[in-house]
Design a protein around this motif. Structure first.
Motif, PDB file in Angstrom:
ATOM      1  N   ALA A 170       0.840  -1.199   0.000  1.00 33.65           N
ATOM      2  CA  ALA A 170       0.000   0.000   0.000  1.00 33.65           C
ATOM      3  C   ALA A 170       0.875   1.249   0.000  1.00 33.65           C
ATOM      4  O   ALA A 170       1.828   1.352   0.769  1.00 33.65           O
ATOM      5  N   ALA A 171       0.538   2.207  -0.880  1.00 35.31           N
ATOM      6  CA  ALA A 171       1.352   3.413  -0.993  1.00 35.31           C
ATOM      7  C   ALA A 171       0.521   4.674  -1.150  1.00 35.31           C
ATOM      8  O   ALA A 171       0.950   5.751  -0.742  1.00 35.31           O
ATOM      9  N   ILE A 172      -0.669   4.577  -1.751  1.00 41.86           N
ATOM     10  CA  ILE A 172      -1.445   5.760  -2.120  1.00 41.86           C
ATOM     11  C   ILE A 172      -2.892   5.590  -1.685  1.00 41.86           C
ATOM     12  O   ILE A 172      -3.457   4.494  -1.743  1.00 41.86           O
ATOM     13  N   LEU A 173      -3.489   6.700  -1.247  1.00 40.33           N
ATOM     14  CA  LEU A 173      -4.914   6.731  -0.920  1.00 40.33           C
ATOM     15  C   LEU A 173      -5.585   7.738  -1.841  1.00 40.33           C
ATOM     16  O   LEU A 173      -5.186   8.908  -1.883  1.00 40.33           O
ATOM     17  N   VAL A 231      -5.049  -2.522  -3.107  1.00 42.84           N
ATOM     18  CA  VAL A 231      -4.368  -3.305  -2.070  1.00 42.84           C
ATOM     19  C   VAL A 231      -5.368  -3.630  -0.966  1.00 42.84           C
ATOM     20  O   VAL A 231      -6.016  -2.731  -0.416  1.00 42.84           O
ATOM     21  N   ALA A 232      -5.495  -4.882  -0.658  1.00 42.38           N
ATOM     22  CA  ALA A 232      -6.451  -5.326   0.361  1.00 42.38           C
ATOM     23  C   ALA A 232      -5.851  -5.226   1.763  1.00 42.38           C
ATOM     24  O   ALA A 232      -4.627  -5.186   1.945  1.00 42.38           O
ATOM     25  N   GLY A 233      -6.755  -5.181   2.761  1.00 47.89           N
ATOM     26  CA  GLY A 233      -6.352  -5.340   4.150  1.00 47.89           C
ATOM     27  C   GLY A 233      -5.781  -4.115   4.830  1.00 47.89           C
ATOM     28  O   GLY A 233      -5.180  -4.224   5.899  1.00 47.89           O
ATOM     29  N   THR A 234      -5.976  -2.927   4.260  1.00 50.54           N
ATOM     30  CA  THR A 234      -5.454  -1.705   4.866  1.00 50.54           C
ATOM     31  C   THR A 234      -6.574  -0.967   5.597  1.00 50.54           C
ATOM     32  O   THR A 234      -7.658  -0.757   5.045  1.00 50.54           O
ATOM     33  N   SER A 235      -6.319  -0.573   6.822  1.00 45.70           N
ATOM     34  CA  SER A 235      -7.326   0.122   7.631  1.00 45.70           C
ATOM     35  C   SER A 235      -7.425   1.587   7.221  1.00 45.70           C
ATOM     36  O   SER A 235      -6.414   2.262   7.011  1.00 45.70           O
ATOM     37  N   VAL A 236      -8.656   2.087   7.106  1.00 49.40           N
ATOM     38  CA  VAL A 236      -8.936   3.481   6.758  1.00 49.40           C
ATOM     39  C   VAL A 236      -9.864   4.056   7.818  1.00 49.40           C
ATOM     40  O   VAL A 236     -10.802   3.385   8.270  1.00 49.40           O
ATOM     41  N   THR A 237      -9.606   5.296   8.218  1.00 46.31           N
ATOM     42  CA  THR A 237     -10.442   5.952   9.234  1.00 46.31           C
ATOM     43  C   THR A 237     -11.172   7.141   8.619  1.00 46.31           C
ATOM     44  O   THR A 237     -10.543   8.063   8.094  1.00 46.31           O
ATOM     45  N   PHE A 238     -12.494   7.106   8.657  1.00 48.45           N
ATOM     46  CA  PHE A 238     -13.326   8.233   8.229  1.00 48.45           C
ATOM     47  C   PHE A 238     -13.699   9.051   9.456  1.00 48.45           C
ATOM     48  O   PHE A 238     -14.039   8.494  10.511  1.00 48.45           O
ATOM     49  N   THR A 250     -11.819  -1.738   6.497  1.00 49.75           N
ATOM     50  CA  THR A 250     -10.572  -2.262   5.934  1.00 49.75           C
ATOM     51  C   THR A 250     -10.761  -2.435   4.436  1.00 49.75           C
ATOM     52  O   THR A 250     -11.815  -2.890   3.984  1.00 49.75           O
ATOM     53  N   SER A 251      -9.752  -2.089   3.669  1.00 44.68           N
ATOM     54  CA  SER A 251      -9.873  -2.139   2.216  1.00 44.68           C
ATOM     55  C   SER A 251     -10.156  -3.565   1.738  1.00 44.68           C
ATOM     56  O   SER A 251      -9.619  -4.537   2.266  1.00 44.68           O
ATOM     57  N   SER A 252     -11.005  -3.650   0.724  1.00 45.02           N
ATOM     58  CA  SER A 252     -11.423  -4.930   0.164  1.00 45.02           C
ATOM     59  C   SER A 252     -10.347  -5.492  -0.763  1.00 45.02           C
ATOM     60  O   SER A 252      -9.277  -4.913  -0.931  1.00 45.02           O
ATOM     61  N   ALA A 267     -10.948  10.946   4.998  1.00 47.69           N
ATOM     62  CA  ALA A 267     -10.552   9.542   5.067  1.00 47.69           C
ATOM     63  C   ALA A 267      -9.040   9.509   5.193  1.00 47.69           C
ATOM     64  O   ALA A 267      -8.332  10.086   4.367  1.00 47.69           O
ATOM     65  N   THR A 268      -8.547   8.841   6.231  1.00 50.72           N
ATOM     66  CA  THR A 268      -7.117   8.848   6.541  1.00 50.72           C
ATOM     67  C   THR A 268      -6.614   7.417   6.665  1.00 50.72           C
ATOM     68  O   THR A 268      -7.309   6.549   7.182  1.00 50.72           O
ATOM     69  N   SER A 269      -5.379   7.212   6.189  1.00 42.14           N
ATOM     70  CA  SER A 269      -4.742   5.911   6.366  1.00 42.14           C
ATOM     71  C   SER A 269      -3.242   6.106   6.518  1.00 42.14           C
ATOM     72  O   SER A 269      -2.497   6.184   5.524  1.00 42.14           O
ATOM     73  N   GLY A 270      -2.807   6.219   7.757  1.00 41.30           N
ATOM     74  CA  GLY A 270      -1.385   6.301   8.069  1.00 41.30           C
ATOM     75  C   GLY A 270      -0.657   7.360   7.273  1.00 41.30           C
ATOM     76  O   GLY A 270      -1.117   8.501   7.150  1.00 41.30           O
ATOM     77  N   THR A 271       0.466   6.970   6.695  1.00 40.59           N
ATOM     78  CA  THR A 271       1.301   7.904   5.950  1.00 40.59           C
ATOM     79  C   THR A 271       1.155   7.725   4.438  1.00 40.59           C
ATOM     80  O   THR A 271       2.015   8.169   3.678  1.00 40.59           O
ATOM     81  N   LEU A 272       0.087   7.099   3.998  1.00 38.66           N
ATOM     82  CA  LEU A 272      -0.103   6.897   2.570  1.00 38.66           C
ATOM     83  C   LEU A 272      -0.167   8.245   1.851  1.00 38.66           C
ATOM     84  O   LEU A 272      -0.775   9.198   2.333  1.00 38.66           O
ATOM     85  N   THR A 273       0.442   8.326   0.699  1.00 42.07           N
ATOM     86  CA  THR A 273       0.366   9.532  -0.121  1.00 42.07           C
ATOM     87  C   THR A 273      -1.089   9.808  -0.483  1.00 42.07           C
ATOM     88  O   THR A 273      -1.822   8.911  -0.885  1.00 42.07           O
ATOM     89  N   GLY A 274      -1.496  11.070  -0.324  1.00 48.39           N
ATOM     90  CA  GLY A 274      -2.881  11.441  -0.602  1.00 48.39           C
ATOM     91  C   GLY A 274      -3.769  11.465   0.614  1.00 48.39           C
ATOM     92  O   GLY A 274      -4.903  11.952   0.561  1.00 48.39           O
TER      93      GLY A 274
END
Length: 535
Positions: free
Chosen positions: A152-155, A187-194, A209-211, A234-241
């Motif tokens: 995972a790299a980009i949101l 990319v599956a399995g990444t947690s996202v916070t709205f 969590t991403s499908s 919508a936030t996910s760690g340090t992912l770009t975007g």
């Protein structure tokens, strides 16, 4: 041809060809047979072709090094190893697309072996085949293997980032994002916070969590109880975007009209909020769906003043505005400018794309003075067609040279005239249009001396700048479905401000804020720019 001779006298001869020599097989002092081959055949030991020794792995992640490393052997015409050093072998992708990176050439060693230690593939997931070549030697291809998503790299947004809704009700389009690798693979399995960031309201299932396709969607988003802009991130760690911003304009009625904003360079958070508020305000005024257009191939926006290489593509519903923040002419001159760019080819030919540019020399002072939002709202009105879509050869011929009280020019759209002579307190057979202040202001704004602090005059003045029913109804004359209840209270007899007796406050001219370029047409059925057709 081959020949074998049987026994002759006391001896049998056998000629057996092995490698480059003929062999005599002798049993008990007797030659059993003699065989000879008169054909030339492949020369043993001479490099002739390539052979796969080690195949790529069955699957590999995008941009990961292939492990095990592919190994190729130089062989002769009989497919036997040829101990030939110094032959350069080149690896390429023969199927599946994408880009092969790393060291794509390898030189054979003394045993004729070429090893590719750091090959990587960039591209979309799917089947791939490698091909290896070396000059005139017969090439070889690998077995098929699978490219899978990398880390995972980009949101990115997976749904519309702007929409309209009703106060205290759930939005129609749930905010959704997609987690991708560097090549755009989900990319599956990444947690996202709205999270709700403005407007109140509530949400459900805010940490999905991403499908398998990389998509994560909030359970629901109910807007706050007040009319205005609501926002969610919508936030996910340090992912770009990350974070991705979503906005929804809460009104008392549902608007089916949306404005999408596309920035050449990212604005500050405060600037982006001002643009979002302006888009939400116009979406409250214009409520009818104009229709989505799938723009493909990309439409060139440089024809309307955007930087070279700027394009609009994909689904536009209902209007996409490219926004550029750039130096124009220094402090206090042209603050901003705007134009429709590509318009629909049918019906009332309403805009599909538009362009706005704002002078970075003036942004800070406009923002500090609380005027930035009004300037953006004003310029966005021009993109929608106010003042830029009034005259022939457009389907609208709404400027007249008589019948306007206090002006030599007038706007004769029946909806605007009814609003002007009704609740807005005017009289005459046309709405007074500015005839002074020079090109770029004249013929494209309401008459300043009559409308004064109304938002669509050529001068920003007063401390309250209403968007009048005359302006709202003028958009109906252009072909939009509008909501008259969204207009601000306004009457020319109470000018120069919304409330009688209020101080005039600062004023500055929005001079030359119309970009005069030919409009291009997009066929809304195919999404393609109509070649050669301009207006």
């Amino acid at each position: 041809m081959d020949s074998c001779l049987g026994p002759t006298g006391a001896m049998d001869r056998l000629w057996h060809r092995a490698s480059r020599f003929s062999l005599l097989v002798v049993v008990g002092g007797t030659i059993l047979a003699a065989c000879s081959n008169s054909s030339s055949g492949p020369t043993p030991g001479l490099a002739a072709k390539l052979k796969m020794v080690t195949q790529p792995p069955a699957s590999v992640a995008a941009r990961a090094v292939l492990n095990p490393a592919p190994v190729v052997q130089i062989v002769d015409g009989n497919s036997d190893p040829a101990d030939t050093a110094g032959i350069v072998v080149t690896a390429t992708l023969s199927s599946g697309g994408g880009t092969l990176t790393g060291t794509t050439t390898a030189t054979s060693n003394a045993s004729g072996v070429a090893t590719f230690n750091n090959l990587q593939i960039q591209g979309l997931v799917g089947s791939r085949v490698l091909r290896f070549t070396a000059g005139t030697l017969t090439a070889v291809s690998s077995t098929s293997f699978q490219l899978i998503a990398g880390p995972a790299a980009i949101l990115v947004a997976n749904s519309a980032t702007t929409q309209n809704g009703v106060v205290s009700q759930a939005v129609t389009t749930k905010p959704s994002v997609k987690v991708t690798d560097l090549d755009g693979n989900g990319v599956a399995g990444t947690s996202v916070t709205f999270a709700i960031t403005a407007g109140g309201g509530s949400l459900t299932s805010g940490t999905p969590t991403s499908s398998a396709s990389g998509v994560a969607t909030v359970g629901s988003w109910t807007l706050g109880s007040s009319v205005g802009v609501n926002s969610m991130t919508a936030t996910s760690g340090t992912l770009t975007g990350s974070p991705v911003l979503f906005t929804a304009n809460a009104g008392n009625v549902v608007s089916q009209f949306s404005i999408q904003l596309q920035y050449v360079l990212p604005p500050t958070a405060a600037q982006q909020n001002a643009f979002n508020n302006a888009a939400a305000r116009w979406s409250e005024v214009i409520t009818g769906d104009v229709g989505a257009v799938n723009v493909t191939p990309p439409a060139d926006m440089s024809v309307c003043g955007a930087p070279a290489g700027t394009t609009v593509s994909g689904i536009v519903n209902d209007l996409r505005i490219v926004v550029q923040l750039d130096s124009i002419d220094g402090v206090g001159n042209v603050l901003g400018a705007a134009t429709p760019c590509h318009v629909r080819s049918l019906g009332r030919q309403l805009p599909v794309t538009g362009f706005m540019v704002f002078d970075t020399f003036d942004l800070a002072s406009l923002q500090a003075g609380g005027d930035l939002g009004d300037v953006i709202l004003h310029e966005m009105g021009h993109v929608l067609g106010f003042g830029t879509y009034w005259e022939a050869p457009a389907p609208n011929s709404l400027i007249v040279t008589s019948g306007a009280v206090g002006s030599t020019l007038g706007f004769n759209g029946p909806n605007a005239v009814a609003a002007y002579t009704g609740s807005n307190g005017g009289s005459g057979t046309a709405v007074p249009v500015e005839d002074g202040f020079g090109p770029g202001t004249a013929r494209a704004h309401w008459k300043e001396s009559i409308f004064k602090s109304e938002i669509m005059t050529g001068i920003i003045s007063g401390t309250v700048r209403p968007l009048s029913l005359t302006t709202v109804r003028s958009m109906a004359d252009l072909g939009y479905v509008v909501n008259g209840a969204a207009a601000d209270a306004f009457n020319i007899s109470t000018q120069p401000t919304l409330r009688a007796g209020q101080a005039v406050g600062p004023s500055f001219e929005l001079k030359n804020d119309i970009i005069r370029v030919p409009r291009r047409y997009i066929d809304e059925r195919t999404g393609q720019v109509v070649p050669g057709r301009t207006q």
